[in-house]
Every structure is written in C-alpha cells, then in structure tokens.
Design an enzyme around this catalytic site. Structure first.
Site, mmCIF file in Angstrom:
data_model
loop_
_atom_site.group_PDB
_atom_site.id
_atom_site.type_symbol
_atom_site.label_atom_id
_atom_site.label_comp_id
_atom_site.label_asym_id
_atom_site.label_seq_id
_atom_site.Cartn_x
_atom_site.Cartn_y
_atom_site.Cartn_z
ATOM 1 C CB THR A 135 -0.883 0.041 1.266
ATOM 2 O OG1 THR A 135 -0.040 -0.013 2.427
ATOM 3 C CG2 THR A 135 -1.850 -1.134 1.300
ATOM 4 N NE ARG A 172 -6.049 4.777 5.625
ATOM 5 C CZ ARG A 172 -5.492 4.368 4.494
ATOM 6 N NH1 ARG A 172 -6.084 4.631 3.338
ATOM 7 N NH2 ARG A 172 -4.350 3.697 4.508
ATOM 8 N N GLY A 185 -7.758 2.995 -5.960
ATOM 9 C CA GLY A 185 -6.402 2.644 -6.377
ATOM 10 C C GLY A 185 -6.266 1.258 -6.961
ATOM 11 C CE1 TYR A 186 -7.626 -2.268 -3.633
ATOM 12 C CE2 TYR A 186 -9.093 -3.995 -4.391
ATOM 13 C CZ TYR A 186 -8.303 -3.449 -3.407
ATOM 14 O OH TYR A 186 -8.180 -4.082 -2.194
ATOM 15 C CD GLU A 191 -13.135 1.207 3.911
ATOM 16 O OE1 GLU A 191 -12.316 0.287 3.647
ATOM 17 O OE2 GLU A 191 -13.038 2.337 3.412
ATOM 18 C CG HIS A 202 -10.773 1.375 0.457
ATOM 19 N ND1 HIS A 202 -10.488 1.381 1.804
ATOM 20 C CD2 HIS A 202 -9.682 1.927 -0.136
ATOM 21 C CE1 HIS A 202 -9.288 1.891 2.013
ATOM 22 N NE2 HIS A 202 -8.775 2.233 0.839
ATOM 23 C CG ASP A 219 0.745 18.605 2.519
ATOM 24 O OD1 ASP A 219 1.210 18.602 3.680
ATOM 25 O OD2 ASP A 219 0.670 17.588 1.800
#
Length: 381
Positions: free
Chosen positions: A66, A206, A255-256, A235, A252, A146
C-alpha cells in the site's frame, strides 16, 4: 521460510513462491496465532500491524502493498528490529484516474465544463501532487493545502480556508491523530455545514478524515451538495444511509488498477529480496496480461473535449463501481459487509490509462496535450 499474506495481494506465488511456503488469509482475519511460526508477513491496509499482532511471533519482515502505513506501528517494528517496506506511489496514478473519472462523469451529469471549475486538493503527497499536475495541465485552477509540507518549505500552497472555497474539494491526506496537524475528522461538522450547495466533495484517502454523521445530516437536507466517497468509517460495515445519499459510492477501490496493485507487490518483493540478500529475479512485466482495451483512435476533426471524456470513460467509468456497491445496500448488515469485501477481493481487471495507446490521426497539439495530461499513451500520425 513461512510467508503469511493477505489473500488480496496479487501475484503472490509468481513473486514470492520461490522464497518459501505461502499461507494466504483474508486480511481482516490475520491474527497472532497465524504468525507464531511465520518469518514474513505481507499485508494491505485492512490489517492492523502492532505489538498485539506480532508479539511472540517469528516475524522478521513486514511488507505492506500500500501507499500509506497508518495501519502499521512503525515504532514497534523498529524496537523489535523487524524489517519493513510499504509501496509509496504504487497506485497513485490509479487514484488520480478515479478522481478524473468522477469529474468527467459529473461534468456531463451536472452540466459544467471542467476548465470553469476551481479544485481544492487537501494533501499534496504523491497522489495529491500528481492530481495537481494533471488538473493544471487540463486547464483547471488548482489550490493545494498541505501544512506539513508548507512548514518544510514547499511553495504554492494555500490555507485550508482558501481551499474549502473551491468548487471541487478532493481529499488525499494520511490519517493522523497526533502531531501539529491531525487529520481525523479534518472536515468536521462546522466545515461540512458551511460547504456551498454547488460544491463537489470527493474522498479517496481515509473515511475517518470526514465526520460522517455530520456529512450524512448535511446530505439529508438535499440542498445540492454532491459527494463521491470511496473510503468509509468502519469498513466493511459502512453507513448504508450515507452511501445511498452519495452521488458516487464505491468500495475502497480507487487505487485498484491491476497495474497499481501489482506494482505494490513488486515493490515489497524487491525490498524483501534485498533484506534477505537475494537477487531481484522477477519484474512485473513478466506477469501482466495485455489490457482488454489496448487501443483507441481519433481523427483530426474530433472535438478535443469529446475525445477526452470518451477516452476517460472508456478506460474507467466510476458509475460501474457505484452501481455494484449500491446494489448490495439492500442486504442485511452481515451480508453487506461480506459483499463489500467481496467486491474488493473479486474486483474486475481495470488497467491504468497509460496501458491504453491512443492514436491521433493528424491530431491537434491541444488534444495531444489534454490526453497526455491524464496519462494516456499517445502516438500521432
């Protein structure tokens, strides 16, 4: 050598099979008992790696396939001399593509032009930085926030208040509870209440970064706020009412892409090989199949905006994953949670934009630049 691994990590056998015996488990079920005689632990973000999990085990190396490592107690690993690697940047492009798909579909559904919108990015790390560059090249005005990076001297950053005034707000922070800039419920009830009805909110980092109860209450007003959520509190037992109120709700999977997920496997394989003093024998290209959509072609007279949105949605359309998740929300609670995990475990083969070759016959420079901005592989004839 015994390797215990999350069953959702792809290409485990091709990369790690020659190193030892691989035992796979659902990531949420990996326990201390499973690790008593293990040497290596390979996880994703659903496994909390801490003293409770690793105490009195033989684990000498932990790899997390990850970008983030919020689920890993790094101080504990250091104190025990346990090696560690995560995979920073492995699926950053996939998350950018998810956000771009959301914006492409929303521009059609809500009737706006992308270049007319301002975008606020909260968190300019690997993903936020790539998204900032892509959207800027597409002609959008982008403001990023940021505070840790600003404190470290990075330039061209904006206050949270300024970013929250943008038409589109997209979240890309880690989850932190301590330090000078905690992010848990960064978008609190006050901020959520003050969002304009015409704004768009996207969260792919998140779930806990947003006060979900406050967001649900705001959406129940039905005043026009548009929300896309890929990440959730608790989750896989997500808030059904909140999911139904979201314009897009996905399990979720931002990013898959196959490319992003397998890149994470390759990175932790490389680190484990070096940790063990072994040669790095395998490369990702050995194992990836050809993408189902390999080529698209546009003629010289094509409208650039039409070509951009056609290419994006042909490559990845967020509506598919939204419909898949919402179809499960009518089930009872235990079955919903199982289906959330199943959708992730059995996720379809989705490839990155850079795996698709686009041919432009007599293509214009502006179209070349536009398609290149979001990552497509181009050739001009």
């Amino acid at each position: 050598m015994k390797i215990v691994a999350d069953e959702n990590i792809p290409l485990l056998q091709p990369f790690f099979g020659s190193m030892g015996e691989i035992h796979t488990l659902p990531g949420r079920e990996i326990s201390n008992q499973h690790l008593r005689d293990a040497d290596v632990l390979l996880v994703r973000s659903v496994t909390k790696v801490d003293e409770r999990l690793l105490e009195n085990t033989g684990v000498k190396f932990v790899g997390s396939a990850t970008i983030g490592c919020n689920h890993v107690d790094l101080d504990y690993l250091t104190s025990r001399g346990i090696g560690f690697s995560n995979a920073p940047g492995c699926n950053a492009s996939a998350v950018v593509e998810y956000v771009v798909s959301c914006l492409s579909v929303l521009s059609e559904q809500l009737g706006f032009e992308l270049e007319d919108k301002t975008v606020g990015i909260i968190g300019r790390g690997e993903i936020g930085g790539r998204l900032e560059r892509a959207l800027t090249l597409l002609g959008l005005e982008v403001k990023s926030n940021d505070p840790p990076k600003e404190a470290a001297g990075e330039q061209n950053l904006f206050s949270l208040e300024e970013v929250l005034q943008c038409d589109i707000i997209t979240l890309h922070t880690p989850l932190t509870d301590s330090g000078s800039y905690p992010t848990r419920e960064l978008l609190n009830a006050t901020i959520i209440e003050n969002l304009r009805p015409d704004q768009i909110l996207i969260n792919t980092c998140r779930g806990e970064v947003i006060d979900e109860a406050a967001l649900k209450g705001r959406l129940q007003k039905g005043d026009g706020l548009t929300v896309a959520l890929d990440v959730w509190n608790n989750e896989p037992a997500i808030d059904v009412e909140l999911a139904m109120l979201c314009h897009f709700a996905t399990p979720h999977i931002a990013g898959y892409t196959l490319d992003g997920r397998t890149a994470g496997t390759e990175i932790i394989y490389q680190h484990l090989s070096r940790y063990l003093g072994l040669p790095v024998r395998h490369k990702l290209g050995q194992f990836l199949p050809e993408p189902p959509l390999r080529r698209m072609a546009f003629s010289s007279g094509v409208d650039p905006d039409w070509a951009l949105h056609t290419a994006i949605r042909a490559s990845y359309d967020v509506r598919h994953d939204d419909s898949q998740l919402k179809r499960t929300l009518r089930l009872d609670a235990p079955m919903r949670a199982q289906e959330f995990d199943r959708l992730r475990r059995e996720y379809r083969v989705r490839r990155g934009f850079d795996r698709i070759k686009i041919e432009l016959k007599g293509g214009k420079a502006d179209l070349l630049a536009t398609l290149s901005a979001v990552g497509f592989n181009l050739s001009s004839k």
